[in-house]
Design an enzyme around this catalytic site. Sequence first.
Site, PDB file in Angstrom:
ATOM      1  N   SER A  47       8.525  12.504  -1.946  1.00 12.54           N
ATOM      2  CA  SER A  47       8.111  11.100  -2.040  1.00 12.54           C
ATOM      3  C   SER A  47       9.169  10.131  -1.537  1.00 12.54           C
ATOM      4  CB  SER A  47       7.751  10.762  -3.479  1.00 12.54           C
ATOM      5  OG  SER A  47       8.799  11.162  -4.325  1.00 12.54           O
ATOM      6  N   GLY A  48      10.416  10.576  -1.435  1.00 12.35           N
ATOM      7  CA  GLY A  48      11.459   9.738  -0.861  1.00 12.35           C
ATOM      8  C   GLY A  48      11.130   9.343   0.567  1.00 12.35           C
ATOM      9  N   ARG A 108      16.346  18.188   1.152  1.00  7.85           N
ATOM     10  CA  ARG A 108      14.945  17.946   0.762  1.00  7.85           C
ATOM     11  C   ARG A 108      14.378  19.214   0.141  1.00  7.85           C
ATOM     12  NH1 ARG A 108      12.964  12.944   0.725  1.00  7.85           N
ATOM     13  NH2 ARG A 108      13.606  12.571   2.866  1.00  7.85           N
ATOM     14  N   LYS A 144      24.993   6.864   3.506  1.00 11.69           N
ATOM     15  CA  LYS A 144      24.560   5.763   2.629  1.00 11.69           C
ATOM     16  C   LYS A 144      25.158   5.968   1.241  1.00 11.69           C
ATOM     17  CE  LYS A 144      20.045   5.156   4.810  1.00 11.69           C
ATOM     18  NZ  LYS A 144      18.615   5.506   4.715  1.00 11.69           N
ATOM     19  N   HIS A 173      14.283  12.745  -7.822  1.00 14.85           N
ATOM     20  CA  HIS A 173      15.431  13.379  -7.170  1.00 14.85           C
ATOM     21  C   HIS A 173      16.375  13.965  -8.226  1.00 14.85           C
ATOM     22  CE1 HIS A 173      14.113  11.681  -3.512  1.00 14.85           C
ATOM     23  NE2 HIS A 173      15.041  10.777  -3.273  1.00 14.85           N
ATOM     24  N   THR A 203       0.824  -1.218   0.000  1.00 14.72           N
ATOM     25  CA  THR A 203       0.000   0.000   0.000  1.00 14.72           C
ATOM     26  C   THR A 203       0.856   1.266   0.000  1.00 14.72           C
ATOM     27  OG1 THR A 203      -0.020  -0.160   2.389  1.00 14.72           O
ATOM     28  CG2 THR A 203      -1.943  -1.054   1.229  1.00 14.72           C
ATOM     29  N   CYS A 251      17.825   5.254  -2.774  1.00 14.19           N
ATOM     30  CA  CYS A 251      17.354   5.835  -4.043  1.00 14.19           C
ATOM     31  C   CYS A 251      18.320   6.894  -4.599  1.00 14.19           C
ATOM     32  CB  CYS A 251      15.967   6.440  -3.860  1.00 14.19           C
ATOM     33  SG  CYS A 251      15.821   7.550  -2.460  1.00 14.19           S
ATOM     34  N   SER A 263      -4.272  -2.169   6.873  1.00 12.86           N
ATOM     35  CA  SER A 263      -4.763  -2.263   5.489  1.00 12.86           C
ATOM     36  C   SER A 263      -5.370  -3.624   5.173  1.00 12.86           C
ATOM     37  CB  SER A 263      -3.615  -2.030   4.510  1.00 12.86           C
ATOM     38  OG  SER A 263      -2.916  -0.877   4.848  1.00 12.86           O
TER      39      SER A 263
HETATM   40  P1  A2P Z   1       0.040   0.172   5.732  1.00 15.28           P
HETATM   41  O1  A2P Z   1      -0.514   0.974   4.597  1.00 15.28           O
HETATM   42  O2  A2P Z   1      -0.860  -0.959   6.113  1.00 15.28           O
HETATM   43  O3  A2P Z   1       0.484   1.003   6.906  1.00 15.28           O
HETATM   44  P2  A2P Z   1       5.384   4.344   2.696  1.00 15.28           P
HETATM   45  O4  A2P Z   1       6.865   4.103   2.601  1.00 15.28           O
HETATM   46  O5  A2P Z   1       4.800   4.896   1.427  1.00 15.28           O
HETATM   47  O6  A2P Z   1       5.025   5.137   3.919  1.00 15.28           O
HETATM   48  O7  A2P Z   1       4.708   2.884   2.894  1.00 15.28           O
HETATM   49  C1  A2P Z   1       5.027   2.032   3.963  1.00 15.28           C
HETATM   50  C2  A2P Z   1       4.456   0.626   3.687  1.00 15.28           C
HETATM   51  O8  A2P Z   1       4.853  -0.208   4.787  1.00 15.28           O
HETATM   52  C3  A2P Z   1       2.939   0.577   3.639  1.00 15.28           C
HETATM   53  O9  A2P Z   1       2.514  -0.347   2.678  1.00 15.28           O
HETATM   54  C4  A2P Z   1       2.588   0.093   5.040  1.00 15.28           C
HETATM   55  O10 A2P Z   1       1.345  -0.571   5.146  1.00 15.28           O
HETATM   56  C5  A2P Z   1       3.703  -0.876   5.290  1.00 15.28           C
HETATM   57  N1  A2P Z   1       3.807  -1.199   6.715  1.00 15.28           N
HETATM   58  C6  A2P Z   1       3.893  -0.333   7.752  1.00 15.28           C
HETATM   59  N2  A2P Z   1       3.921  -1.001   8.929  1.00 15.28           N
HETATM   60  C7  A2P Z   1       3.874  -2.324   8.627  1.00 15.28           C
HETATM   61  C8  A2P Z   1       3.871  -3.534   9.394  1.00 15.28           C
HETATM   62  N3  A2P Z   1       3.940  -3.540  10.733  1.00 15.28           N
HETATM   63  N4  A2P Z   1       3.781  -4.717   8.732  1.00 15.28           N
HETATM   64  C9  A2P Z   1       3.728  -4.741   7.383  1.00 15.28           C
HETATM   65  N5  A2P Z   1       3.713  -3.637   6.599  1.00 15.28           N
HETATM   66  C10 A2P Z   1       3.799  -2.447   7.199  1.00 15.28           C
END
Ligand code: A2P
Length: 333
Positions: free
Chosen positions: A159-160, A235, A213, A242, A12, A129, A41
Site C-alpha cells: 500500500s505504500g 518491499r 529519504k 510497514h 480517491t 511514511c 474521477s
Molecule cells: P484519480 O483517482 O482521479 O487518478 P494513489 O497514491 O493511491 O495511487 O492515489 C493517487 C491520487 O492522486 C488519486 O486520488 C488520483 O486521482 C490523484 N491524481 C492522479 N493524477 C492526478 C492529477 N493529474 N490531478 C489531480 N489528482 C491526481
Amino acid sequence: MKKYNVAVVGATGAVGEEMRKILEERKFPINNFKPLASSRSAGRKITFRGEEYTIQETTADSFDDIDIALFSAGASRSREFAPYAVKSGAIVIDNSSCYRMDKDVPLVVPEVNPQDVFLHKGIIANPNCTTIIMIMALKPLYDYSKIKRIIVSSYQAASGAGASAMKELSDQTVEWVNKKEITVNKFQYQLLFNVIPQVDMFMPNGYTKEEMKMVNETRKMLHDENIKISATCVRVPVFRAHSEAVTVELEDKITPQKAKGLFNEFPGIKVSDDPENSIYPMPLFLSGRDDCEVGRIRQDINGENWLSFWIVGDQIRKGAALNAVQIAELLIN
Ligand code: A2P
C-alpha cells in the site's frame, strides 16, 4: 468554534481516502469540504460525514475558498498545484516528497518537532511514511541520549505504492490460485511470494531514493546533521503497515528496561514485547491502527550504548493521513 474550508487533493487515492476517514473520526472542524482528484474521477460521488460530495478535477482555481489543502496525489501534482493553493491563501500540507527538503518548508511529525510547524510559509511537508514510523521510536531515545548511529531495514507493505499497488498484490493472489499468468505493473517483479530489495529508484551512491529519504528527513526533523544512518528498504507481500528492524548506537548507556519506559511514555507508541509468549508487533494486527508498536527490544550485542528493536505502524494512517491531519490540528489549535 471556527470552522475551516478543507480540500483533499488525491481524494480517491489510498491516502486521500484515509484522510477523509480521519477528518471525520477526529471531528476536524470543517465548514466546506472539497474532494479533488484527476479528470478521470471528476463527477464521482463520495460520502463524507453522511453527506454526498462530488469529486472535482484539480485545477489552478480549485483553492479560491480553501483554508487548508491536504495534498496526496504525488510529487508532480504537488509541484503543479501547491503554488496555486498558497497563492489563494490556503495552507498546504503536502504528503509527497516534492517540498520535504526545502529549507523554507517545515517537515513535521507532531509528536517529534511540533514547534517547526509554525515556521511555515504556506507549505508544510508530511515526511516519508517509513521515516515517520522510525522517528516515532527514535525521538524518545534521542531525548534521553543523543543518537550517534542508526542501522535500519524496512519491510514495506504494498500500500505504500498506492491503492493500485494493493490491488496488484490482491490480483496476483487470485491469478496464482487460478493458475493464470501473474500481472506485474507496479513493482519491478511479482510481489506475491517474493521480497523485493528496491523501493523507489537507485541513486548514484547505491542507495535508493526511499533509503536516502530516511537519512535526510530524519536528520532534518531531529535537527542533527551528524547522525550516521544507513537504511535498506525492502518491499514485502503485505497489504498494509510497514515493519522496521532498527539498531541504534547512543552516546550514553541504555538498558532495554529503560528504553521500554521511554517508549511507553511517548504519545503514539505502544510497547508490545513479551518474547517468551511470542508477543511482538506484526503488520497484520497494526493495519488500521493509529499507534505504532515497538517490540523485540533488546540490548544489542555490540555494547551497552547499543539497542535493537522492531517497530510496526500503519503507513497509510500514522505514516501519511493521520500525521497530515495531526499537523492540521496543530495549526488550528
Ligand atoms: P484519480 O483517482 O482521479 O487518478 P494513489 O497514491 O493511491 O495511487 O492515489 C493517487 C491520487 O492522486 C488519486 O486520488 C488520483 O486521482 C490523484 N491524481 C492522479 N493524477 C492526478 C492529477 N493529474 N490531478 C489531480 N489528482 C491526481
